[in-house]
Design a protein around this motif. Structure first.
Motif, PDB file in Angstrom:
ATOM      1  N   GLY A   1      18.125  -3.303  -4.538  1.00 51.92           N
ATOM      2  CA  GLY A   1      19.460  -2.758  -4.827  1.00 51.92           C
ATOM      3  C   GLY A   1      19.810  -2.855  -6.308  1.00 51.92           C
ATOM      4  N   HIS A   2      18.810  -3.060  -7.178  1.00 50.67           N
ATOM      5  CA  HIS A   2      19.075  -3.220  -8.619  1.00 50.67           C
ATOM      6  C   HIS A   2      19.194  -1.896  -9.358  1.00 50.67           C
ATOM      7  N   VAL A   3      18.439  -0.886  -8.879  1.00 53.19           N
ATOM      8  CA  VAL A   3      18.183   0.277  -9.726  1.00 53.19           C
ATOM      9  C   VAL A   3      19.467   1.090 -10.021  1.00 53.19           C
ATOM     10  N   GLY A   4      20.284   1.345  -8.980  1.00 54.31           N
ATOM     11  CA  GLY A   4      21.528   2.103  -9.220  1.00 54.31           C
ATOM     12  C   GLY A   4      22.398   1.444 -10.283  1.00 54.31           C
ATOM     13  N   PRO A   5      22.812   0.171 -10.062  1.00 56.13           N
ATOM     14  CA  PRO A   5      23.622  -0.498 -11.090  1.00 56.13           C
ATOM     15  C   PRO A   5      22.908  -0.590 -12.433  1.00 56.13           C
TER      16      PRO A   5
ATOM     17  N   ILE B   1       7.439 -11.283 -11.323  1.00 52.57           N
ATOM     18  CA  ILE B   1       6.068 -11.272 -10.789  1.00 52.57           C
ATOM     19  C   ILE B   1       6.111 -11.638  -9.303  1.00 52.57           C
ATOM     20  N   VAL B   2       5.174 -11.047  -8.542  1.00 49.53           N
ATOM     21  CA  VAL B   2       5.038 -11.456  -7.146  1.00 49.53           C
ATOM     22  C   VAL B   2       4.014 -12.589  -7.142  1.00 49.53           C
ATOM     23  N   ALA B   3       4.487 -13.822  -6.934  1.00 51.62           N
ATOM     24  CA  ALA B   3       3.600 -14.983  -7.026  1.00 51.62           C
ATOM     25  C   ALA B   3       2.704 -15.083  -5.796  1.00 51.62           C
TER      26      ALA B   3
ATOM     27  N   PRO C   1      18.425   5.601   2.812  1.00 52.84           N
ATOM     28  CA  PRO C   1      19.752   5.749   2.181  1.00 52.84           C
ATOM     29  C   PRO C   1      19.799   6.877   1.144  1.00 52.84           C
ATOM     30  N   ASP C   2      18.627   7.205   0.562  1.00 49.54           N
ATOM     31  CA  ASP C   2      18.599   8.298  -0.423  1.00 49.54           C
ATOM     32  C   ASP C   2      18.810   9.642   0.277  1.00 49.54           C
ATOM     33  N   SER C   3      18.354   9.752   1.538  1.00 47.60           N
ATOM     34  CA  SER C   3      18.639  10.977   2.312  1.00 47.60           C
ATOM     35  C   SER C   3      20.131  11.087   2.567  1.00 47.60           C
TER      36      SER C   3
ATOM     37  N   ASP D   1       8.724  -3.010 -12.491  1.00 48.31           N
ATOM     38  CA  ASP D   1       9.702  -3.566 -11.557  1.00 48.31           C
ATOM     39  C   ASP D   1      11.048  -2.880 -11.806  1.00 48.31           C
ATOM     40  N   THR D   2      12.118  -3.462 -11.320  1.00 43.81           N
ATOM     41  CA  THR D   2      13.393  -2.721 -11.358  1.00 43.81           C
ATOM     42  C   THR D   2      13.936  -2.526 -12.776  1.00 43.81           C
ATOM     43  N   VAL D   3      13.555  -3.409 -13.703  1.00 45.43           N
ATOM     44  CA  VAL D   3      14.090  -3.289 -15.077  1.00 45.43           C
ATOM     45  C   VAL D   3      13.536  -2.036 -15.766  1.00 45.43           C
TER      46      VAL D   3
ATOM     47  N   LYS E   1       0.862  -1.188   0.000  1.00 48.98           N
ATOM     48  CA  LYS E   1       0.000   0.000   0.000  1.00 48.98           C
ATOM     49  C   LYS E   1       0.893   1.231   0.000  1.00 48.98           C
ATOM     50  N   ARG E   2       0.748   2.096  -1.013  1.00 49.45           N
ATOM     51  CA  ARG E   2       1.600   3.284  -1.107  1.00 49.45           C
ATOM     52  C   ARG E   2       0.807   4.566  -0.918  1.00 49.45           C
ATOM     53  N   VAL E   3      -0.507   4.462  -1.089  1.00 52.75           N
ATOM     54  CA  VAL E   3      -1.327   5.671  -0.988  1.00 52.75           C
ATOM     55  C   VAL E   3      -1.984   5.711   0.389  1.00 52.75           C
TER      56      VAL E   3
HETATM   57  C1  LIG Z   1       8.956  -8.723  -8.125  1.00 55.71           C
HETATM   58  C2  LIG Z   1       8.585  -7.296  -7.923  1.00 55.71           C
HETATM   59  C3  LIG Z   1       7.319  -6.859  -8.295  1.00 55.71           C
HETATM   60  C4  LIG Z   1       6.950  -5.537  -8.080  1.00 55.71           C
HETATM   61  N1  LIG Z   1       5.718  -5.155  -8.437  1.00 55.71           N
HETATM   62  C5  LIG Z   1       5.336  -3.901  -8.227  1.00 55.71           C
HETATM   63  C6  LIG Z   1       4.046  -3.457  -8.531  1.00 55.71           C
HETATM   64  O1  LIG Z   1       3.223  -4.228  -9.012  1.00 55.71           O
HETATM   65  N2  LIG Z   1       3.730  -2.157  -8.296  1.00 55.71           N
HETATM   66  C7  LIG Z   1       4.631  -1.289  -7.770  1.00 55.71           C
HETATM   67  O2  LIG Z   1       4.315  -0.103  -7.586  1.00 55.71           O
HETATM   68  N3  LIG Z   1       5.880  -1.668  -7.457  1.00 55.71           N
HETATM   69  C8  LIG Z   1       6.241  -2.947  -7.655  1.00 55.71           C
HETATM   70  N4  LIG Z   1       7.482  -3.340  -7.319  1.00 55.71           N
HETATM   71  C9  LIG Z   1       8.381  -2.375  -6.761  1.00 55.71           C
HETATM   72  C10 LIG Z   1       9.186  -1.746  -7.846  1.00 55.71           C
HETATM   73  O3  LIG Z   1       9.853  -2.689  -8.612  1.00 55.71           O
HETATM   74  C11 LIG Z   1      10.203  -0.888  -7.202  1.00 55.71           C
HETATM   75  O4  LIG Z   1       9.514   0.158  -6.567  1.00 55.71           O
HETATM   76  C12 LIG Z   1      11.185  -0.271  -8.167  1.00 55.71           C
HETATM   77  O5  LIG Z   1      11.498  -1.109  -9.235  1.00 55.71           O
HETATM   78  C13 LIG Z   1      12.473   0.084  -7.478  1.00 55.71           C
HETATM   79  O6  LIG Z   1      13.055  -1.073  -6.937  1.00 55.71           O
HETATM   80  P1  LIG Z   1      13.601  -1.085  -5.486  1.00 55.71           P
HETATM   81  O7  LIG Z   1      12.612  -0.400  -4.604  1.00 55.71           O
HETATM   82  O8  LIG Z   1      14.024  -2.457  -5.136  1.00 55.71           O
HETATM   83  O9  LIG Z   1      14.865  -0.124  -5.605  1.00 55.71           O
HETATM   84  P2  LIG Z   1      16.447  -0.374  -5.282  1.00 55.71           P
HETATM   85  O10 LIG Z   1      17.034  -1.005  -6.454  1.00 55.71           O
HETATM   86  O11 LIG Z   1      16.537  -1.099  -3.957  1.00 55.71           O
HETATM   87  O12 LIG Z   1      16.792   1.137  -5.154  1.00 55.71           O
HETATM   88  C14 LIG Z   1      18.138   1.577  -5.188  1.00 55.71           C
HETATM   89  C15 LIG Z   1      18.138   3.065  -5.383  1.00 55.71           C
HETATM   90  O13 LIG Z   1      17.619   3.383  -6.673  1.00 55.71           O
HETATM   91  C16 LIG Z   1      16.908   4.620  -6.603  1.00 55.71           C
HETATM   92  N5  LIG Z   1      15.491   4.394  -6.923  1.00 55.71           N
HETATM   93  C17 LIG Z   1      14.775   3.256  -6.842  1.00 55.71           C
HETATM   94  N6  LIG Z   1      13.505   3.472  -7.228  1.00 55.71           N
HETATM   95  C18 LIG Z   1      13.413   4.782  -7.541  1.00 55.71           C
HETATM   96  C19 LIG Z   1      12.357   5.610  -8.002  1.00 55.71           C
HETATM   97  N7  LIG Z   1      11.125   5.156  -8.203  1.00 55.71           N
HETATM   98  N8  LIG Z   1      12.634   6.915  -8.216  1.00 55.71           N
HETATM   99  C20 LIG Z   1      13.886   7.407  -8.012  1.00 55.71           C
HETATM  100  N9  LIG Z   1      14.914   6.671  -7.577  1.00 55.71           N
HETATM  101  C21 LIG Z   1      14.688   5.370  -7.347  1.00 55.71           C
HETATM  102  C22 LIG Z   1      17.077   5.139  -5.173  1.00 55.71           C
HETATM  103  O14 LIG Z   1      18.236   5.931  -5.121  1.00 55.71           O
HETATM  104  C23 LIG Z   1      17.280   3.846  -4.414  1.00 55.71           C
HETATM  105  O15 LIG Z   1      17.945   4.019  -3.171  1.00 55.71           O
HETATM  106  C24 LIG Z   1       7.870  -4.645  -7.501  1.00 55.71           C
HETATM  107  C25 LIG Z   1       9.135  -5.091  -7.145  1.00 55.71           C
HETATM  108  C26 LIG Z   1       9.507  -6.382  -7.344  1.00 55.71           C
HETATM  109  C27 LIG Z   1      10.883  -6.852  -6.929  1.00 55.71           C
END
Ligand SMILES: Cc1cc2nc3c(=O)[nH]c(=O)nc-3n(C[C@H](O)[C@H](O)[C@H](O)COP(=O)(O)OP(=O)(O)OC[C@H]3O[C@@H](n4cnc5c(N)ncnc54)[C@H](O)[C@@H]3O)c2cc1C
Length: 274
Positions: free
Chosen positions: A136-140, A234-236, A47-49, A103-105, A36-38
């Motif tokens: 921890g995927h998004v930065g790399p 996918i979240v199974a 860590p972003d702070s 998702d992270t991709v 729930k995000r809303v």
């Molecule tokens: C299997 C799976 C399914 C998901 N399904 C959903 C879904 O249905 N709906 C949904 O809302 N979310 C979903 N998410 C969450 C979504 O994937 C994440 O919010 C997003 O991809 C970032 O991943 P993370 O939070 O693990 O970031 P990390 O990789 O842990 O983040 C690392 C750093 O990247 C930066 N970062 C990450 N996200 C953002 C952002 N949005 N904006 C700016 N900087 C950012 C920040 O600096 C952060 O500290 C899902 C995640 C997973 C793993």
């Protein structure tokens, strides 16, 4: 120095920040099994702070511009405004319904495209991971898309002779790494004490216009590469873990006596050696 010319200056730092539900407020929707995000109290991902604080310290030293970037719903404005009140120069929110469920991709792809649109950056800072999805995927991922050198898990950054030097946390201590600009680093949680918003910062925010909203079309993001349908994970199933009840024990009285009694109790249970 490179080729005998002037060393590259740190002119623009982009900090990626995500707004996350406060840790103690995390709730999973029982029907959709998503977070729930809303309507839940939220904060800048901790860590972003810390990453923002590093960027602001670099700004204090080098006069660089600090741009904060987030991807998410317009409720994320709250965190971007706080970042500006802390000292960032401006902020960008990538916000579009077609990003929902990414998702992270797709997240790393969409943020990379937005960083390219902002342009002119010398350093990109991310947190090491988030407190809600914690991959921890998004930065790399961003570094991969932008073909940037990256240093992960850092606690300190210096700019010297046009190069980025960073203290990296390793399993058995810390190590210093150096790379060229532009580059990307991911920042450790708790490596510094993020500053509070200043009065002048709050006034700037109150005047409005500190957050720029961009849609996917504004940035040129390919709709076929974002959103739930274009997310390979996918979240199974989500399970709630119920911890067994614990008895607990309270040591009352004088603090010194209470601590001594606690230590003796832990020693009696074989947890520590006295
Ligand atoms: C299997 C799976 C399914 C998901 N399904 C959903 C879904 O249905 N709906 C949904 O809302 N979310 C979903 N998410 C969450 C979504 O994937 C994440 O919010 C997003 O991809 C970032 O991943 P993370 O939070 O693990 O970031 P990390 O990789 O842990 O983040 C690392 C750093 O990247 C930066 N970062 C990450 N996200 C953002 C952002 N949005 N904006 C700016 N900087 C950012 C920040 O600096 C952060 O500290 C899902 C995640 C997973 C793993």
């Amino acid at each position: 120095m490179t080729n005998g010319g002037a060393a590259r200056q740190l002119r623009r730092v982009i900090v990626c920040i995500k707004q996350v539900p406060k840790a103690q407020e995390l709730q999973v929707d029982p029907v959709t099994q998503t977070l729930k995000r809303v309507g839940v109290p939220s904060e800048i991902n901790p860590p972003d702070s810390n990453a923002l604080e590093i960027a602001l310290q670099l700004k204090d030293l080098h006069g660089s511009e600090v741009v904060v970037l987030s991807m998410g719903p317009t409720s994320f404005d709250e965190s971007l405004e706080r970042a500006v009140a802390m000292g960032a120069d401006r902020s960008v929110l990538l916000t579009d319904r077609i990003l929902g469920g990414s998702d992270t991709v797709p997240t790393a792809y969409a943020l990379s495209e937005t960083i390219q649109k902002i342009g002119g950056y010398d350093l990109v800072l991310c947190g090491e991971e988030t407190t809600d999805a914690s991959t921890g995927h998004v930065g790399p991922g961003i570094a991969g898309h932008l073909d940037l050198p990256q240093i992960t898990y850092i606690s300190e950054v210096r700019i010297s002779d046009g190069k980025v030097q960073a203290r990296r946390t390793a399993e058995d201590g810390t190590e210093w790494w150096e790379t060229t600009m532009p580059s990307l680093v991911t920042v450790n949680f708790g490596c510094n004490k993020p500053r509070q918003p200043s009065l002048t910062g709050k006034i700037r925010v109150k005047r409005g216009g500190v957050v720029t909203h961009w849609s996917c079309a504004d940035v040129g993001i390919d709709p076929k590469k974002v959103g739930l349908l274009n997310s390979p994970t996918i979240v199974a199933k989500v399970d709630t873990v119920r911890l067994p009840p614990r008895a607990g024990k309270i040591f009352n009285g004088d603090a010194k006596d209470a601590v001594r009694a606690l230590l003796e109790s832990l020693a009696a249970d074989g947890v520590i050696d006295l």
